[in-house]
Design an enzyme around this catalytic site. Structure first.
Site: not given
Ligand SMILES: NC(=O)c1ccc[n+]([C@@H]2O[C@H](COP(=O)([O-])OP(=O)(O)OC[C@H]3O[C@@H](n4cnc5c(N)ncnc54)[C@H](OP(=O)(O)O)[C@@H]3O)[C@@H](O)[C@H]2O)c1
Length: 245
Positions: A138, A151
């Protein structure tokens, strides 16, 4: 036959879009996730469009189920050319909320799920002397914000794991390629995993403004797969044009 491609987290979002595009390009795809009915419907859509697809209900946090997915693929199609570790979740919150169960869940799915995928597919690819891992990191694997520490930690980990694997396979001369896909905001079900109302509100507003379609990520994956075998696209960082960080 095209390339046999296994995709985890294929019941929605990026996984679903990628399965549909790669099947349309003539590759047999094996879809995995927990929601079996969604997988069934997507496989039907792919077959109706003339593609070849199969599914196996799989929870990537269970090593045995991930191994069963690899075994199923070999029984069905005889090889694994590409294994896409895409299943993931993003229940962001600040540390002081102590949502420890969600930290556990992110580590289990976003990191251990990827490792189990590598454990299941690597021996097959080593035997074939060919193959490709596509691992979903990401922009959060590059940048940390308040509220995204865990995350982002899992997505930094995906990049570290991927590059370690890449280096080992290059040294071994196994011809196995490793590609990291690092998207910014993409319109999928991912923000629905956020349980903290304030964070959810902010993320929803940001996604409503900026997010691009999952098809864009599917196209990036298809590009990395289509590169000549002597060329390894190691990472694609892909943001909405409007996204600042
Ligand atoms: N959307 C974005 O903005 C964005 C940005 C950067 C990176 N990513 C990454 O892209 C990947 C795909 O996410 P998405 O955006 O497409 O979100 P999504 O629509 O929520 O898809 C997530 C997928 O993961 C599956 N999944 C969740 N837990 C699982 C488990 N334990 N076992 C097997 N499958 C599981 C879900 O299926 P079931 O619930 O049916 O199991 C679903 O198919 C994730 O790794 C995410 O971190 C997304």
């Amino acid at each position: 036959m095209g390339k046999v491609i296994v995709i985890t987290g294929a019941s929605s979002g990026i996984g679903e879009a990628t399965a549909k595009l790669l099947a349309k390009q003539g590759n047999p795809v094996v879809l995995a996730a927990r929601r079996e009915q969604r997988l069934q419907e997507i496989v039907k859509d792919i077959e109706a469009a003339g593609g070849q697809a199969a599914y196996q209900a799989t929870d990537v946090t269970d090593r045995k189920q991930v191994q069963a997915l690899a075994d199923f693929t070999i029984r069905k199609f005889g090889k694994i050319d590409v294994w896409m570790n895409n299943a993931g979740l993003m229940p962001q919150s600040t540390f002081d909320q102590l949502k420890v169960d969600e930290w556990d869940r992110m580590v289990d799915v976003n990191i251990k799920g990827v490792l189990y995928g590598i454990a299941a597919a690597l021996p097959v690819m080593r035997k074939q002397q060919s193959g490709q891992f596509i691992n979903l990191s990401s922009v959060a694997g590059h940048v940390v914000h308040a509220g995204s520490g865990v995350y982002a930690g899992t997505k930094f980990a995906v990049r570290a794991i991927s590059d370690g694997l890449r280096q080992e396979e290059a040294a071994a001369g196994s011809h196995i390629r490793v590609t990291v896909i690092s998207p910014g905001a993409v319109a999928t079900e991912l923000p629905n995993t956020i349980t903290d109302p304030a964070t959810k509100k902010n993320v929803d507003a940001f996604y409503a403004e900026d997010a691009i379609a999952a098809d864009r990520i599917a196209e990036a994956v298809a590009y990395a797969i289509a590169a000549p075998e002597d060329t390894s696209i190691n990472e694609i960082l892909i943001r909405p044009t409007k996204q600042i960080v």
